[in-house]
Design a protein around this motif. Structure first.
Motif, PDB file in Angstrom:
ATOM      1  N   SER A 160     -22.243  -3.948 -20.090  1.00 14.03           N
ATOM      2  CA  SER A 160     -22.173  -2.720 -19.294  1.00 14.03           C
ATOM      3  C   SER A 160     -22.282  -1.474 -20.156  1.00 14.03           C
ATOM      4  O   SER A 160     -22.901  -0.495 -19.769  1.00 14.03           O
ATOM      5  N   ASN A 161     -21.652  -1.503 -21.338  1.00 12.98           N
ATOM      6  CA  ASN A 161     -21.697  -0.331 -22.207  1.00 12.98           C
ATOM      7  C   ASN A 161     -21.844  -0.749 -23.671  1.00 12.98           C
ATOM      8  O   ASN A 161     -21.787  -1.936 -24.001  1.00 12.98           O
ATOM      9  N   GLU A 290     -16.489   1.539 -11.594  1.00 12.94           N
ATOM     10  CA  GLU A 290     -17.819   2.021 -11.946  1.00 12.94           C
ATOM     11  C   GLU A 290     -18.424   2.744 -10.740  1.00 12.94           C
ATOM     12  O   GLU A 290     -18.162   2.402  -9.590  1.00 12.94           O
ATOM     13  N   HIS A 313     -22.080   3.876 -18.954  1.00 13.56           N
ATOM     14  CA  HIS A 313     -22.306   2.448 -18.745  1.00 13.56           C
ATOM     15  C   HIS A 313     -23.789   2.251 -18.388  1.00 13.56           C
ATOM     16  O   HIS A 313     -24.131   1.943 -17.251  1.00 13.56           O
TER      17      HIS A 313
END
Length: 561
Positions: A160-161, A290, A313
């Motif tokens: 995601s990041n 998110e 992200h």
């Protein structure tokens, strides 16, 4: 109970402990009295009365041989087949990509899968050969563990990041950034509109600094996710620490501010899904999420405000390991394919690319600080309050054979994660209840007796689940009388319905009054009664798969205990 339930126990244990960690003991203290809840004085009288009606024996302590070697992550990870292939390669020349679930799932969470399928139909070639990609849906933290341990290394990784990529790099594993962004996303704090307006009026603006100040002042009930498993949780942790002290996020000032803040956090979930479920109860003023999930949640669009924080992200894409040039070229070709306007528009329809103007105010974080931040969180998240936990294991006849063997294996592996400052007790039940290990500080002697108690378990008889819970509550109340500051928890591991002893109706008022979270786990079983127990105090009940129980137990105990 069928043989399939044999594995349940394992799952039971894993999830049991696991859940404990993430669900947070203090959340239950916010609940008001229900119709069945009774006063503390009446609860004590009733507990003693119900306990007196149960056949309870205390087993002779048996010491077992303990293994002091630390748990190797690779040994506890399940076979990679546990994590599904969401898109299969269509050519002999291909790359396998580990992808985070918010883009490799189904429906609104299936964007990357749809793009990968289009790529595989596009007749893309490298060196004159047709190529394709294989996508494996796996959480970023778990994917990191596979890569670092070397148990299974994909050709590419899109977490995601970038924090997870930095952690892999810090471990010494070979990883190279190919694309900083496959699609845009951010994480943030979702706040009830009324509470948001209240904080704006007092603080003038809402950002992570004012949020943490409000939490430390006990003005805001907020939950966040486990930074060992969740991308959002890890982002929140390092951003908060940097907010506390921008010059030294692990220094004394940051630690003191973190402890003050953490003392008023009522809920920590292991995953975003668990966080969303908890939020539905309405007990939290704010929680982390998110943006892509937020905009797709119809029940959050009105009445809540999203405030972004931390690093973006943007689903970076990395080449992992010693990737041959041909595979590097495939990874780059896929990254370029994803950038097409057609596929970015598709991402937007699924909730991505919504806050493209947001840029983190935080400087880049040194990769060496990330594992240290996680360690700090584990050590300081509970302040000076140790946990007192009682494991309640089903050893009825249905557990005989493989189920009990798996239960023992899980506990023997998981016990290595139990912190020395915590206290542990162990109860087993069938027709009657046995106190295999009274509650005591988890020192080397207690560890040896815990191992001995596990090894001595034998299965037979019926299933008196609620009797086992009553005995655990009595043990914990006696422990609290001696040590008022401990956090009590009960873990119930069972593979079937109760058919002996007391019923849920008999003890519901006690569970409500004492507000002890009771976490339950079942494996492919009818566990409605267990779910009813856990729901009383906002704990969790999980129907788990035993294939990854050892890993799950390790994660839960590593964080919670």
């Amino acid at each position: 109970m069928g043989k399939g339930k044999a594995f349940f126990v394992l799952a039971t244990i894993a999830v049991v402990v696991f859940i404990i960690v993430y669900a947070g003991v203090n959340l239950t203290s916010n609940l008001g009295k229900s119709k069945t809840e009774i006063s503390s004085e009446d609860a004590a009288k009733k507990l003693n009365k119900v306990y007196g009606n149960i056949s309870v024996t205390t087993a002779e302590p048996v010491k077992g041989q303990i293994d002091l070697d630390p748990v190797a992550i690779g040994d506890s990870l399940p076979d990679i087949s546990k994590y599904p292939i969401s898109v299969q390669n269509t050519t002999d020349s291909f790359v396998e990509i580990f992808s985070s679930p918010e883009k490799a799932g189904t429906g609104i969470d299936g964007w990357l899968n749809e793009v990968a399928e289009e790529f595989n139909k596009s007749n893309t070639t490298v060196n004159g050969m047709p190529v394709s990609v294989k996508i494996r849906n796996i959480a970023s933290g778990t994917a990191k563990d596979y890569i670092i341990s070397g148990k299974y290394v994909p050709d590419a990784f899109t977490p995601s990041n970038e924090l997870w990529g930095e952690m892999v790099k810090e471990s010494g594993a070979n990883i190279e950034l190919v694309s900083k962004r496959l699609t845009g996303n951010v994480t943030g704090v979702v706040t009830k509109k009324a509470k948001y307006d209240e904080l704006i009026k007092k603080y003038g603006s809402l950002n992570l600094k004012t949020l943490t100040d409000a939490i430390a002042a006990n003005e805001l009930a907020m939950g966040y996710t486990d930074p060992f498993a969740s991308s959002t949780g890890l982002n929140f942790l390092v951003t908060a620490l940097r907010t506390f002290d921008s010059s030294d996020m692990l220094g004394e000032k940051a630690v003191q501010e973190f402890e003050k803040f953490q003392a008023n956090v009522p809920f920590i979930a292991s995953t975003t899904i668990q966080m969303r479920d908890a939020a539905k109860s309405g007990m939290l003023d704010a929680f982390v999420l998110e943006y892509q999930t937020f905009v797709n949640a119809a029940d959050l669009k009105s009445g809540y405000v999203f405030t972004p924080f931390g690093v973006r992200h943007d689903s970076p894409l990395y080449a992992v390991g010693n990737v041959p040039q041909e595979k590097q070229d495939i990874i780059k070709a896929f990254a370029e394919f994803v950038e097409q306007e057609k596929y970015q528009s598709l991402a937007e329809k699924k909730g991505f690319n919504g806050l493209n103007d947001y840029q983190s105010e935080m400087d880049a974080i040194e990769s060496s600080l990330l594992p240290s931040a996680q360690k700090l969180w584990k050590e300081k998240k509970d302040g000076n309050k140790p946990v007192a936990a009682v494991f309640v294991a089903d050893v009825s006849g249905s557990m005989d054979g493989e189920p009990l063997n798996r239960l023992k294996e899980s506990l023997l592996t998981g016990q290595k994660y139990l912190g020395r400052d915590n206290s542990i007790g162990f109860v087993s039940y069938s027709d009657s209840v046995s106190i295999n290990l009274p509650i005591a500080k988890y020192d080397t002697n207690q560890q040896s007796m815990f191992v001995g108690a596990i090894n001595s378990l034998q299965a037979s008889g019926g299933t008196a689940t609620f009797d086992g819970i009553v005995v655990a509550m009595k043990m914990l109340q006696d422990e609290i009388a001696l040590n008022p500051d401990v956090k009590p928890i009960i873990f119930v591991l069972s593979d079937g319905e109760t058919n002996k002893g007391h019923s849920l109706d008999d003890i519901r008022g006690l569970i409500e009054s004492y507000k002890i979270p009771v976490y339950t786990i079942g494996y492919n079983a009818d566990i409605q009664a267990l779910q009813s127990i856990s729901s009383i105090n906002e704990a969790a009940s999980i129907n788990a798969d035993t294939d990854d129980v050892v890993y799950k137990i390790g994660q839960l105990l590593n964080v919670q205990m």
